[in-house]
Design an enzyme around this catalytic site. Sequence first.
Site, mmCIF file in Angstrom:
data_model
loop_
_atom_site.group_PDB
_atom_site.id
_atom_site.type_symbol
_atom_site.label_atom_id
_atom_site.label_comp_id
_atom_site.label_asym_id
_atom_site.label_seq_id
_atom_site.Cartn_x
_atom_site.Cartn_y
_atom_site.Cartn_z
ATOM 1 N N HIS A 48 -7.076 -1.520 15.499
ATOM 2 C CA HIS A 48 -7.263 -0.548 14.243
ATOM 3 C C HIS A 48 -7.071 -1.628 12.916
ATOM 4 O O HIS A 48 -8.066 -1.525 12.109
ATOM 5 C CB HIS A 48 -6.077 0.452 14.007
ATOM 6 C CG HIS A 48 -6.184 1.079 13.004
ATOM 7 N ND1 HIS A 48 -6.662 2.484 12.565
ATOM 8 C CD2 HIS A 48 -5.536 1.107 11.625
ATOM 9 C CE1 HIS A 48 -6.625 2.845 11.301
ATOM 10 N NE2 HIS A 48 -5.796 1.956 10.830
ATOM 11 N N GLU A 49 -6.066 -2.440 13.008
ATOM 12 C CA GLU A 49 -5.984 -3.469 11.662
ATOM 13 C C GLU A 49 -7.055 -4.456 11.516
ATOM 14 O O GLU A 49 -7.609 -4.706 10.723
ATOM 15 C CB GLU A 49 -4.523 -3.994 11.715
ATOM 16 C CG GLU A 49 -3.234 -2.977 12.065
ATOM 17 C CD GLU A 49 -3.377 -1.810 11.021
ATOM 18 O OE1 GLU A 49 -3.790 -2.069 10.021
ATOM 19 O OE2 GLU A 49 -2.842 -0.896 11.271
ATOM 20 N N HIS A 54 -9.848 -3.004 9.802
ATOM 21 C CA HIS A 54 -9.749 -2.961 8.496
ATOM 22 C C HIS A 54 -10.353 -4.234 7.828
ATOM 23 O O HIS A 54 -10.767 -4.331 6.480
ATOM 24 C CB HIS A 54 -8.204 -2.766 7.943
ATOM 25 C CG HIS A 54 -8.041 -1.304 7.895
ATOM 26 N ND1 HIS A 54 -8.352 -0.315 6.975
ATOM 27 C CD2 HIS A 54 -6.801 -0.843 8.621
ATOM 28 C CE1 HIS A 54 -7.837 0.869 7.219
ATOM 29 N NE2 HIS A 54 -6.726 0.431 8.180
ATOM 30 N N GLU A 105 -9.654 4.552 5.883
ATOM 31 C CA GLU A 105 -9.054 4.779 7.124
ATOM 32 C C GLU A 105 -9.839 5.895 8.071
ATOM 33 O O GLU A 105 -9.781 5.451 9.240
ATOM 34 C CB GLU A 105 -7.804 5.739 6.953
ATOM 35 C CG GLU A 105 -6.357 5.074 6.335
ATOM 36 C CD GLU A 105 -5.959 3.750 6.975
ATOM 37 O OE1 GLU A 105 -6.369 3.546 8.051
ATOM 38 O OE2 GLU A 105 -5.636 2.991 6.330
ATOM 39 N N ASP A 129 1.922 8.452 -1.749
ATOM 40 C CA ASP A 129 2.888 8.453 -0.591
ATOM 41 C C ASP A 129 3.098 10.079 -0.145
ATOM 42 O O ASP A 129 3.578 10.262 1.015
ATOM 43 C CB ASP A 129 4.616 7.934 -1.078
ATOM 44 C CG ASP A 129 4.415 6.490 -1.068
ATOM 45 O OD1 ASP A 129 3.413 5.852 -0.356
ATOM 46 O OD2 ASP A 129 5.134 6.014 -1.627
ATOM 47 N N GLY A 187 2.911 1.814 11.656
ATOM 48 C CA GLY A 187 2.512 0.920 12.950
ATOM 49 C C GLY A 187 1.734 -0.506 12.660
ATOM 50 O O GLY A 187 2.134 -1.321 13.582
ATOM 51 N N MET A 192 -0.296 -2.952 9.277
ATOM 52 C CA MET A 192 -0.768 -2.922 8.054
ATOM 53 C C MET A 192 -1.618 -3.938 7.827
ATOM 54 O O MET A 192 -1.214 -5.311 8.280
ATOM 55 C CB MET A 192 0.520 -3.097 6.861
ATOM 56 C CG MET A 192 0.028 -3.353 5.542
ATOM 57 S SD MET A 192 -0.824 -1.861 5.116
ATOM 58 C CE MET A 192 -2.138 -2.736 4.041
ATOM 59 N N GLU A 193 -2.909 -3.813 7.541
ATOM 60 C CA GLU A 193 -4.046 -4.638 7.399
ATOM 61 C C GLU A 193 -3.797 -5.859 6.157
ATOM 62 O O GLU A 193 -5.039 -6.201 5.867
ATOM 63 C CB GLU A 193 -5.131 -3.820 7.313
ATOM 64 C CG GLU A 193 -5.447 -3.370 5.840
ATOM 65 C CD GLU A 193 -5.057 -1.852 5.920
ATOM 66 O OE1 GLU A 193 -4.007 -1.709 6.504
ATOM 67 O OE2 GLU A 193 -5.336 -1.153 5.014
ATOM 68 N N GLN A 251 0.803 -1.078 0.150
ATOM 69 C CA GLN A 251 0.077 0.227 0.116
ATOM 70 C C GLN A 251 0.904 1.195 -0.109
ATOM 71 O O GLN A 251 2.093 1.411 0.715
ATOM 72 C CB GLN A 251 -1.082 -0.097 1.187
ATOM 73 C CG GLN A 251 -2.243 1.093 0.904
ATOM 74 C CD GLN A 251 -2.969 1.076 2.282
ATOM 75 O OE1 GLN A 251 -2.750 0.520 3.227
ATOM 76 N NE2 GLN A 251 -4.239 1.504 2.270
ATOM 77 N N TYR A 295 -7.704 10.089 8.287
ATOM 78 C CA TYR A 295 -7.981 9.358 9.463
ATOM 79 C C TYR A 295 -8.804 10.185 10.333
ATOM 80 O O TYR A 295 -9.915 9.667 10.739
ATOM 81 C CB TYR A 295 -6.699 8.953 10.313
ATOM 82 C CG TYR A 295 -5.732 7.958 9.515
ATOM 83 C CD1 TYR A 295 -4.925 8.275 8.410
ATOM 84 C CD2 TYR A 295 -5.601 6.609 10.086
ATOM 85 C CE1 TYR A 295 -3.957 7.326 7.810
ATOM 86 C CE2 TYR A 295 -4.694 5.737 9.524
ATOM 87 C CZ TYR A 295 -4.058 6.119 8.391
ATOM 88 O OH TYR A 295 -3.004 5.229 7.922
ATOM 89 N N ARG A 329 9.411 3.540 11.894
ATOM 90 C CA ARG A 329 8.086 3.916 11.655
ATOM 91 C C ARG A 329 7.896 5.268 11.501
ATOM 92 O O ARG A 329 8.487 6.153 12.142
ATOM 93 C CB ARG A 329 7.498 3.743 13.134
ATOM 94 C CG ARG A 329 6.002 3.706 13.088
ATOM 95 C CD ARG A 329 5.307 3.353 14.514
ATOM 96 N NE ARG A 329 3.987 3.473 14.388
ATOM 97 C CZ ARG A 329 3.143 3.174 15.471
ATOM 98 N NH1 ARG A 329 3.682 2.856 16.567
ATOM 99 N NH2 ARG A 329 1.881 3.557 15.423
ATOM 100 N N MET A 330 7.331 5.667 10.276
ATOM 101 C CA MET A 330 7.366 7.044 9.730
ATOM 102 C C MET A 330 6.700 7.843 10.570
ATOM 103 O O MET A 330 7.005 9.306 10.660
ATOM 104 C CB MET A 330 6.645 7.006 8.577
ATOM 105 C CG MET A 330 7.671 6.262 7.247
ATOM 106 S SD MET A 330 7.101 6.889 5.847
ATOM 107 C CE MET A 330 5.801 5.704 5.559
ATOM 108 N N LYS A 331 5.633 7.760 11.540
ATOM 109 C CA LYS A 331 5.074 8.470 12.367
ATOM 110 C C LYS A 331 6.073 9.223 13.357
ATOM 111 O O LYS A 331 5.701 10.168 13.978
ATOM 112 C CB LYS A 331 3.978 7.498 13.442
ATOM 113 C CG LYS A 331 3.326 8.274 14.232
ATOM 114 C CD LYS A 331 2.391 7.313 15.161
ATOM 115 C CE LYS A 331 1.713 7.913 16.162
ATOM 116 N NZ LYS A 331 0.675 7.186 17.074
#
Length: 649
Positions: A330-331, A334, A353, A410, A303, A305-306, A173, A418, A599-601
């Site tokens: 969360h996942e 999904h 989301e 991206d 964090g 991915m579903e 994704q 979200y 983790r991009m967060k």
Amino acid sequence: MQRSAAISLTCLISTAVLIKSSPPEVGFTLANSVQIMALSPGDPNSYSRPDLAVVTHTNLKLSVDFDAKILRGWATLYVKKCGITDELILDHKGLNISSILNDADDTALQYVLGEAVEYGEKLSIKLPQSESSNNTYKIRIHYETSPNASALQWLQPEQTAGGDYPFLFSQCQAIHARSMVPCQDTPSVKSTYSAEIKAPANLTVLMSALREEVIESDGATNTYKFNQPVPIPIYLLAIAVGKLESRQVGPRTHVWAEAEFIEQSAYEFAETETMLKTAEDICGPYVWGIYDLLILPPSFPFGGMENPCLTFVTPTVLAGDRSLAGVVAHEISHSWTGNLVTNANFEHFWLNEGFTMFVERKIDGRMFGDKFRDFSAIAGLNSLKEAIATIGENNQLTNLVPSLIGVNPDDAFSVVPYEKGHTFLYYIEHLLGGPQVFEPFLKSYLDKFKYKSIVTSTWKEYLYEYFHDKVEVLNTIDWETWLYKPGMPPAIPAYDNALIETCKHLTKQWLQWDENTSCPFNKSDITNLTSNQRIEFLDELLLADEILSQKKLETLNEKYDFDTIKNCEIRFRWLRLCLKGRWRAKVTPALTFVTELGRMKYVRPIFRDVYAWEEVRQQAIDTFLANKDKMMYVSAYTVAKDLHLDING
Ligand code: BES
Ligand code: ZN
């Protein structure tokens, strides 16, 4: 205005993708309009043409070559022609294709392979001449992936916890599947897949599918078989190969991880079955059979991915007290919102989301009380404020439904779909009379559009149809602003403040404290706060206009020991607060934190914060350049943009 489109893999319905789905008020430049001509009419981020010939099933036969960092073998695509065409049009990105054959008789088919640009290119294949029954074809593509495939991360043994074996994982994704397999890389197409993957015998292969038998071969390699019988968008294709162990933690759940993480993971995710049952109560039956969890190495960029049957999770949620297991809720959500009812393209990402945040917080409400649901919603609203301030309140990427014409998903990714999405649904739920009225609608919506891909207007039309006796109420919604205007939402629901009050109160005290007076704070201030309230306390300090001086920060640390806390959500905010207070000695620990995980967060805001501080900017750039080769493609790509670096040039 948009028309509704319920898109399934049947040709008849998939022609609905022809309907252009961008908001009408967004204009585009000539360069963009030239590009559009080559693109799918229903998806600004795909070259494929499922309206002419659509892929209904993919069979993969691939071997994993860790030395060359390549997947090698073939993909057999089952194709149904539905328009007037003699071509199958796919997406590809950097694939090395050796031949394309008609699987029926092994004759070679002509094809034109575009050169790979930023987000891929078009692959046009001449369909076999001979009339096939039912206009169906089996096309076999022999290929190998590029060592730089953007969906794949190949880790050296030293980048894993065990240190002895290599590791491979994928992240498709939003539009990286095309670098792993030739495909129609648009979520408007849903298809099944099966796979046989050959890998070194001492490693385990997992995919986003049901596990079938393992065929032992020459002793050096094993071949693993998989089947995903539920049609999925190709962004849910996933693979992981590594030295893995598993523990059963529920009737349909195994946790998979490196041996070093397995005990902690089994503990952390012990509530998975309760979450699944709660989600079923809200959304309807779980159709995917198993729900396994895979804990990835620290460089995993998200964090969670579903991936169906096998959620991928970052090890940064292993807090030791289950306080960050919300990622799993969360996942799990999904499994309905996203994986069953899917956005037809990534302009409608909020359908995935925003709805998932809404279901996640409903699970929170059922498991931990409605006060916690609202606490989490307020925290989400804070992150929305920060994101909109960063992106720009007039930037159309803060629309709930943005235009992605000429935009790489991206680059569009943020918390906006979200949290603006969640706020919208919470607002509508309240407007219509609360959960008793809205939850039956949610279930009915999920049932009606399961196995389909839809756009926002499809949902909106069904909302009006279902609540036909409440049209006047629905007409009070400012649809245009909510969906197509940038900035903060036009209305904020009245959330229950009970759990957040304590955090806000403590924040105020710290901000108001005059450092020349005696210190009124003690460890006991936070002993009664939950881990999530501590996170929120730090968030409130981060969001405040006032800046805590280094001296105040030192006192904060002395009293509450933030320096020693391992919980990544706390560590992340604490380090950011130190950067905000220009505490020089914290720059290196902050940069170390974001080179140890991907983790991009966490990684993006820390790099951005250091970059924004001119005297230490170079340290951010140097650290990034020294570490980028160990980062997954998408993390390196986005951080490079944040730091205004052109790493490809
Ligand atoms: N599907 C997303 C991750 C994603 C989004 C990957 C877009 C690539 C492109 C996943 O479900 C997600 O939202 N993860 C969050 C979890 C959080 C909201 C609990 C994350 O990674 O932080
Ligand atoms: Zn999500």
